[in-house]
Write a protein that holds these residues in place. Structure first.
Motif, PDB file in Angstrom:
ATOM      1  N   GLN A 299      56.799  20.591  50.326  1.00 30.79           N
ATOM      2  CA  GLN A 299      55.373  20.425  50.548  1.00 30.79           C
ATOM      3  C   GLN A 299      54.994  20.859  51.969  1.00 30.79           C
ATOM      4  N   SER A 300      53.748  21.207  52.138  1.00 33.57           N
ATOM      5  CA  SER A 300      53.262  21.709  53.418  1.00 33.57           C
ATOM      6  C   SER A 300      53.048  20.571  54.411  1.00 33.57           C
ATOM      7  N   MET A 301      52.845  20.925  55.672  1.00 33.18           N
ATOM      8  CA  MET A 301      52.607  19.934  56.714  1.00 33.18           C
ATOM      9  C   MET A 301      51.273  19.237  56.513  1.00 33.18           C
ATOM     10  N   GLU A 302      50.270  19.985  56.044  1.00 33.36           N
ATOM     11  CA  GLU A 302      48.972  19.354  55.801  1.00 33.36           C
ATOM     12  C   GLU A 302      49.072  18.297  54.709  1.00 33.36           C
ATOM     13  N   LYS A 303      49.797  18.594  53.654  1.00 31.16           N
ATOM     14  CA  LYS A 303      49.962  17.620  52.586  1.00 31.16           C
ATOM     15  C   LYS A 303      50.715  16.394  53.074  1.00 31.16           C
ATOM     16  N   SER A 304      51.730  16.604  53.890  1.00 33.60           N
ATOM     17  CA  SER A 304      52.487  15.469  54.442  1.00 33.60           C
ATOM     18  C   SER A 304      51.607  14.604  55.329  1.00 33.60           C
ATOM     19  N   HIS A 305      50.738  15.243  56.099  1.00 34.94           N
ATOM     20  CA  HIS A 305      49.843  14.496  56.985  1.00 34.94           C
ATOM     21  C   HIS A 305      48.846  13.664  56.176  1.00 34.94           C
ATOM     22  N   VAL A 306      48.295  14.237  55.108  1.00 37.20           N
ATOM     23  CA  VAL A 306      47.341  13.508  54.267  1.00 37.20           C
ATOM     24  C   VAL A 306      48.030  12.335  53.581  1.00 37.20           C
TER      25      VAL A 306
ATOM     26  N   HIS B 157      50.593  10.731  54.606  1.00 39.53           N
ATOM     27  CA  HIS B 157      50.921   9.717  55.612  1.00 39.53           C
ATOM     28  C   HIS B 157      49.731   8.797  55.864  1.00 39.53           C
ATOM     29  N   TRP B 158      48.527   9.366  55.987  1.00 40.15           N
ATOM     30  CA  TRP B 158      47.351   8.549  56.246  1.00 40.15           C
ATOM     31  C   TRP B 158      46.969   7.715  55.017  1.00 40.15           C
TER      32      TRP B 158
END
Length: 1442
Positions: A1072-1079, A1081-1082
């Motif tokens: 998965q992409s970094m943006e998906k991981s960031h979302v 996480h929040w």
């Protein structure tokens, strides 16, 4: 032809529509689901005329084959019954998918991306700027491959993971193994992996890959999470199918009884109507007609007499040819022939004749079974002569029976027809033995062993089961397999032809493909056997992934359900056969009894002496008793158990642990006797008195052993024995012995191959052995002194301890003399069951079932002997091949044709050439049995089948699929030798366990008394509401908050949040992409905040009662770990895994919702399934404990015997027997009978495949030890697994439904009465009806009816007493009926309330009217007196009721 088919189907549909209508009405065309097949067929034919449907054209084929079920009413009803049974599986299917999703999420969080780690060669140019790291790590030529494996070696960077060879680094690169289809990188692939694990389809490969990548320590996840979860799902599915089948049988029986009753009523009505018509006609007749009727009756009698005379005349004047034919068939040609017939009939009815024939059949079978390859010429000639002799004996038997019974009488018996066919085949075989192509007739000769079924009831019952399987359900299964085979050819034939190079290096079709019908049929059959994964991967490579997955899943699920229903159907048929067999006499035993009587009579007759009548009667009684015991196998087992263990107290005292009796008190006298025994036992525990040391016979033979214990030395000896008795019966002594036993078993773990390099540990273990031996010796001496020899040696467990100690002492002496005795140390673990009640109970039940299974095991051995002999006749000497040791390939048939050419190459000094045979073959019956065991229990039976299919002639080189129809031999064995024998095996086990359970009064036979009490407590605990004891706060704000957090909608909201949390976990992927991981996480942070708010609200509202609920404790632990994981995510993930993993534990709250929704059928059935499994946990724990002991013991034995086996194929650096950890991993891997043949084949290697010249002991093992080791382990495992599933099934049958389990407790009554006293302080047991709303709102859950409750109270219809008063007992009865929906239980609970309030009870008052009627009347009068209009009155009444 398509036009003809289309016209026929259209015409059929039009006729049905015209006759029945189209859709309006119950019996119209579209209301019948079978007519939908016509619509699909017609639509497909019409559309195919204009466009190419491609793979969708298979719908027409499937519809046509499904339409064949409508041709037979029996097939149609069978399919409809199967569909109805599938509908009953909705709850268990949803529960299975839910649990499988949980396991998939656990696998996703633990092993995501781990299977991509590979050993990549380390390049010397890594520091240069031209080096492309991505291309280097993704190039397959840079990976390390194990020889013979298509995928690169999977590795890991953990300390206990797979290490790369020198020059290679473990790097995450490339794709996953098995074409990229084996992984945990996403929820879907993790779900597929867990489904593979649940279905036991090549799961050992999945576990090997996972442990190589993640480390050996993750074996705990498989043992404690994956395996129990998969067993939970499989056992529930099996149990629900069994229950559904039982309900269908019960419904069919009730329907049959109803039809019989209706038919009886119809017959009675018709008879009554005929009688009335006759009476009416007799009254209407004239006197002249009655006279003529009386004249007709004698005339009819005269005509009947004349007809008889005419028939006799026809019989007398029949043609001579018919008379001769009848006389020839019946054997009544002449007086001499009749005399000879009578003599032969007397001869064949003699019991000695049957005994001789049985002996001849057994000896003939033994002679057939001793054939082997290679045989000496003299031995072969001896066998030929023996066969000729027995052919003559059986031919003479046939001739004698033909003469004695005549042709007509002989062929009236089916067994005679079977004998006749076998004799004719044997004679034809003798006459045409040299004709090529007729040598297969020898394969029919082993059928003679089935003649024993005429005298052997168990074998006769087995043959009846096989014959009874031929029915509608079997035909449905066959048509379904045929349908799937045809559909597979239509779907994938072109794909396999076009894309075969994707799955084969030489672009040749593999053995398992769907290019033609026969191979597709074989592939479907193998899928039904549970092995579909490897072929699913091939299909996904050559065709569309979705189509392949859909096709294979439908074949697997539908096929498994059909097979399971067929299996259960045979179990029910088996029940009827057992009942019929119990009513018949055991012919073999009767023959033996008559023979034993006939021989002495004949001898005494020769000596002209009379046979003693009294002895004869005595012997006859004894024989009858023996016959009864033999016929009633279960009763004989119980008698044997009681005879061998008459004094169960002798079992208790030496081990100081209570035993479970197999006999339960059935009357008052036995209960009083048991009470006296308990009182005497308590007295003995207070003042223990030792028993006599020896038996009475010893004291008679040796009078000096009897001493006076009242004075002198005898008194000292008595006190000393009393002191020893106090010591051995003390709980600390028993605990110390248990600790020493466990310590001695744990010491075996360190005796691996590396012990020689650890001298300090070696000396410690040596001293520990001496200490353990000394402790056990002191224990035995103390028990000898305390209990005496008489009592000590009457206990089986004491005998076992004595023998183990003797073996230990002899092994120590052998070590001193220089002899090796390491394998004998594994016997230490046999001491463990005597100290654990649960294992003792399981062993006792197994001991009870063993005798009853012995006759069944003999039947299975006979069936397998039959197939083994046929295998020897078909394949003896044909599994050999010429092998190139250098290239590790088999020579082609065109290069080396036979053994002579292979040996010629060896003579020409080609050292790499060797003439070999497959490890598992059919060269003799013994190896045939081993091969059949592998075929029946392991996934490695494919190699045996491949060798058989490639076999040509004896000592010829094999050719690829030259003998393809030999597949039928293996299919017949799997169906008859495995499927039907397993059915018989399970039937015997279920019958024995059911009888033992009946002896216990319906209790568990696998649990101890303490566990049974625990189960009763658990059942009572789950029957009550969880929040019934939590008081509501008095403060208004806290009360509002309490109502909020305990409300059902709040719990539903939190479950929705938990589900959303699970969805968030599901969408995670490895790439998965970094943006998906960031979302994500929040989102996880927000969810943790929501759970934190929930915790704060509940801890405020529930106070200290928050931690009284187990689910609340789970929520608190998960919340704490989630907060720590957010703060210390890197450290937490490194040592404990992802903190999100623990969120899965919150899903337990979903099952808690089944309680409030108990009135919903779906929730009630889910709760019943879960409760049934929970109630079986103690029994499963006991069986699992014994299973762990078996795995532990066999791991130690394997480490002692196979530690130095050569690393090859399945045995490598991780999966071997060199250390205890690796040994237990290997034994765990073969627990489901998967892959054990590969380990055994390496252990059975002999030189030159292994080397004995290495330093002692070399890398060769003992093949005999290996065969006994693995065979015994597999059989024990299968026995325990069958018992595990039976325990769950029986418990689900005996588990009460949730509404039956839920009842009004004493706490509810106390709470109700305390609230009532607030409204009735005088104790009059009545209150005003106007106070009822406040009273119901003031009750605690679950009896509370919160405001607004006017409508609910109106529908209660409470009896109203004079003065608008209501009674306490009426309110209790009504509210309890509404809440618990069990009015029948209220009377008993009302009696309890009467005891509480009897001092306050008043005289009874008769009710005058009901509360709703009185309320409405008062309301109407009030408004009428106020002068309201009719409209205002209606509005007032409606608003008040609202």
């Amino acid at each position: 032809m398509n036009y003809v088919y289309m016209a026929i189907f259209i015409f059929e549909a039009l006729v049905k529509i015209v006759a029945r209508g189209f859709c309006v009405g119950l019996f119209t065309f579209l209301r019948d689901p079978w007519n939908w097949l016509d619509i699909i067929i017609i639509s497909t034919l019409l559309v195919s005329q204009f466009i190419d449907l491609g793979k969708f054209a298979v719908l027409m084929t499937i519809s046509l084959l499904l339409k064949s079920f409508t041709c037979s009413q029996g097939l149609k009803k069978t399919v409809e019954a199967l569909v109805q049974s599938v509908k009953r599986l909705d709850c268990v299917i949803i529960l299975t998918v839910f649990c499988l999703s949980i396991l998939a999420m656990i696998g996703l969080q633990l092993f995501m991306g781990t299977l991509k780690y590979k050993c990549v060669i380390w390049s010397m140019n890594t520091n240069t700027t031209e080096f492309d790291f991505h291309n280097h790590t993704t190039s397959p030529e840079n990976y390390y491959y194990i020889p013979g494996h298509p995928d690169p070696l999977v590795c890991g960077n953990q300390s206990d993971a797979e290490r790369c060879p020198d020059g290679f680094n473990c790097v995450k690169a490339g794709s996953n193994p098995n074409f990229g289809y084996t992984s945990y990188d996403s929820f879907f692939w993790s779900l597929m992996s867990l489904f593979r694990l649940m279905m036991h389809d090549f799961w050992e490969g999945l576990m090997q890959l996972t442990l190589r990548a993640a480390g050996k320590s993750y074996l705990i996840v498989f043992l404690l999470v994956f395996f129990p979860g998969c067993f939970f799902m499989l056992s529930l599915i099996l149990a629900v199918v069994v229950m559904t089948r039982a309900e269908q049988e019960e419904a069919q029986g009730a329907e049959a009884i109803q039809r019989e009753e209706e038919f009886g009523r119809i017959v009675e009505v018709l008879k009554r109507r005929e009688e009335e018509e006759e009476q009416a006609s007799s009254r209407a007749e004239t006197p002249e007609q009655q006279d003529s009727l009386q004249k007709k009756k004698p005339a009819a009698g005269i005509r009947a007499t004349k007809q008889e005379h005419v028939e006799e005349a026809e019989e007398h004047h029949r043609p001579l040819c018919c008379t001769c034919t009848d006389a020839f068939l019946k054997g009544d040609c002449c007086g001499c022939w009749r005399w000879l017939k009578q003599q032969f009939h007397t001869f064949i009815t003699n019991p000695f004749f049957d005994l001789v024939i049985i002996s001849c059949i057994i000896v003939s079978t033994i002679i057939t079974a001793i054939e082997h390859y290679p045989m000496m010429v003299e031995f072969m000639e001896t066998l030929v002569i023996a066969h000729l002799v027995f052919h003559g004996i059986f031919a003479a038997e046939m001739i004698i029976k033909l003469v004695a019974l005549g042709l007509h009488g002989y062929f009236q018996v089916r067994w005679h027809i079977f004998d006749f066919i076998l004799v004719i085949i044997s004679l034809v075989h003798l006459g045409l033995a040299d004709v090529e192509g007729l040598s297969l007739l020898r394969s029919f000769l082993p059928f003679r062993v089935f003649r024993l079924a005429r005298w052997w009831p168990m074998l006769h019952m087995f043959l009846k089961i096989v014959w009874a399987s031929v029915g509608n359900l079997t035909l449905v299964l066959f048509i379904t397999v045929f349908m799937f085979s045809v559909a597979g050819v239509q779907l994938f034939q072109s794909d396999y032809k076009a894309n075969v190079c994707r799955i084969s290096y030489d672009c040749q079709l593999p053995r398992w493909h769907m290019e033609d019908f026969f191979h597709t049929f074989m592939l479907v059959f193998r899928v039904l056997c549970g092995q579909c994964l490897e072929y699913l991967w091939d299909c996904m490579e050559v065709s569309n992934d979705g189509v392949c997955v859909t096709f294979f899943m439908i074949v697997l699920i539908v096929g498994k359900l059909l097979i399971l229903h067929l299996f259960l159907n045979l179990l029910f048929i088996n029940d009827q056969l057992v009942d019929s067999e119990d009513k018949t006499t055991n012919t073999l035993q009767r023959t033996m009894k008559q023979t034993r009587t006939w021989i002495p009579k004949s001898i005494w007759t020769l000596w002209e002496k009379n046979y003693a009548d009294q002895d004869h009667k005595g012997e006859t009684k004894k024989d009858n008793k023996e016959e009864y015991l033999a016929l009633s196998s279960v009763s004989s087992d119980q008698l044997t158990l009681d005879d061998n263990h008459t004094n169960m107290a002798a079992w208790e005292a030496p081990v100081a642990v209570a035993e479970i009796e197999f006999r339960t008190p059935e009357n008052t006298q036995e209960k009083e006797t048991q009470h006296c025994d308990v009182m005497q036992k308590l007295k003995d525990e207070t003042h223990p008195e030792p028993e006599d040391c020896c038996c009475n016979r010893c004291y008679i033979c040796c009078p000096f052993l009897e001493i006076d214990t009242s004075r002198g030395t005898g008194r000292v000896w008595s006190n000393f024995r009393r002191a020893c008795l106090c010591i051995v019966q003390h709980k600390f002594f028993e605990g110390f012995i248990v600790f020493i036993i466990l310590l001695s078993c744990a010491a075996l773990v360190f005796e691996d191959i590396y012990l020689e390099h650890r001298p300090v540990l070696q000396r410690v273990l040596k001293m520990a052995d001496l200490v353990f031996t000394f402790v056990f010796l002191v224990e035995m001496l103390l028990k000898w002194i305390a209990f005496g020899f008489k009592k000590y040696f009457t206990s089986f467990w004491c005998w076992l301890d004595f023998l183990i100690l003797d073996v230990t002492l002899f092994s120590l002496m052998g070590n001193m003399l220089g002899y090796t005795s390491r394998p004998l140390r594994a016997l230490r673990t046999l001491r463990v069951p005597s100290r654990f009640k649960g294992m003792r109970v399981v062993l006792k039940v197994l001991a009870v079932t063993l005798p009853s299974m012995f006759s069944m095991l003999l039947v299975i051995l006979v069936i397998w002997l039959f197939f083994s002999v046929i295998g020897v006749n078909l394949f003896a000497g044909k599994f050999y091949y010429c092998y190139n040791e250098t290239s590790e390939e088999i020579f082609s048939f065109y290069v080396v044709n036979n053994k002579t050419e292979c040996f010629s190459l060896m003579v020409m000094n080609f050292s790499e050439v060797n003439w070999k045979t497959w490890t598992f073959n059919f060269d003799n019956v013994g190896m045939g049995f081993l091969s059949l065991l592998i075929m029946g229990t392991s996934s490695g039976w494919m190699d045996i089948m491949y060798a058989a299919v490639d076999s040509t002639q004896v000592e010829d080189q094999p050719r690829y699929e030259i003998n393809v129809y030999m597949y039928m031999y293996f299919i017949c064995f799997i169906i008859i030798g495995c499927f039907f024998t397993l059915n018989l095996f399970i039937r015997v086990i279920i019958d024995t366990i059911h009888q033992q359970r009946h002896k216990f009064g319906g209790k568990h036979v696998f649990v101890t008394d303490q566990q049974q009490k625990y189960l009763n407590t658990i059942k009572k605990r789950f029957s009550e509401k969880r929040n019934n004891t939590i008081p509501r706060p008095q403060h208004c704000c806290l009360a509002w908050l309490f109502h909020l957090v305990t409300a059902l909608y709040f719990e539903i909201f939190m479950v929705v949040v938990i589900f959303f949390n699970m969805v968030v976990l599901m969408v995670e992927t490895d790439d998965q992409s970094m943006e998906k991981s960031h979302v994500l996480h929040w989102i996880h942070f927000i969810l943790v905040a929501i759970f934190l708010v929930e915790f704060i609200l509940k801890i405020i509202a529930l106070r200290q009662h928050y931690f009284r609920n187990g689910l609340h404790i789970v929520d608190f632990v998960v919340l704490t770990l989630s907060i720590i994981g957010l703060l210390l995510s890197d450290i937490f993930e490194k040592y404990f895994g992802s903190p999100s993993l623990f969120s899965v534990m919150r899903l337990g709250r979903l099952f808690a919702l089944c309680g409030p929704f108990h009135h919903i059928r779906f929730a009630r059935r889910i709760w019943m399934l879960i409760m049934g499994f929970v109630m079986s946990l103690p029994a499963l724990f006991n069986i699992g404990l014994l299973f762990f002991l078996i795995v532990y013991t066999f791991s130690i034995i394997g480490m002692f015997n196979f530690a130095y086996v050569k690393n090859e194929m399945m045995i490598d650096d991780m999966f071997n027997f060199k250390t205890f950890g690796n040994s237990i991993i290997s034994m765990t891997m073969i627990t489901t009978s998967s892959g054990w043949d590969s380990l055994l084949s390496l252990i059975m290697n002999t030189p030159p495949d292994c080397d004995l010249r290495l330093p002692d002991p070399g890398n060769c093992a003992n093949p005999t030890v290996g065969i006994v080791f693995f065979s015994s382990y597999i059989l024990l495992f299968c026995l325990l697994v069958i018992h595990l599933f039976i325990v769950v099934i029986l418990e689900l049958f005996n588990t009460a439904s949730p509404e039956d389990a839920e009842m009004l407790s004493d706490d509810h009554l106390q709470m109700f009465y305390e609230t009532w006293r607030k409204f009735d302080p005088s104790g009059s047991q009545v209150i005003q009806y106007s106070e009822l709303a406040d009273f119901c709102d003031g009750l605690q859950d679950p009896l509370r009816i919160p405001k607004p409750n006017t409508i609910k109270l109106t529908h209660l219809n409470l009896p109203l007493l004079p003065g608008d008063q209501i009674s306490c007992l009426d309110v209790l009865r009504t509210i309890t009926t509404q809440v618990f929906d069990e009015p029948a239980e209220v009377d008993a609970l009302k009696a309890k309330l009467d005891e509480i309030v009897r001092i306050h009870s008043q005289g009874s008052r008769e009710p005058t009217t009901t509360s709703p009627a009185q309320e409405e009347t008062d309301m109407i009068q009030k408004h009428v007196q106020g002068g309201d209009t009719e409209r205002t009155l209606v509005q007032a009444v409606g608003g008040e009721l609202q």
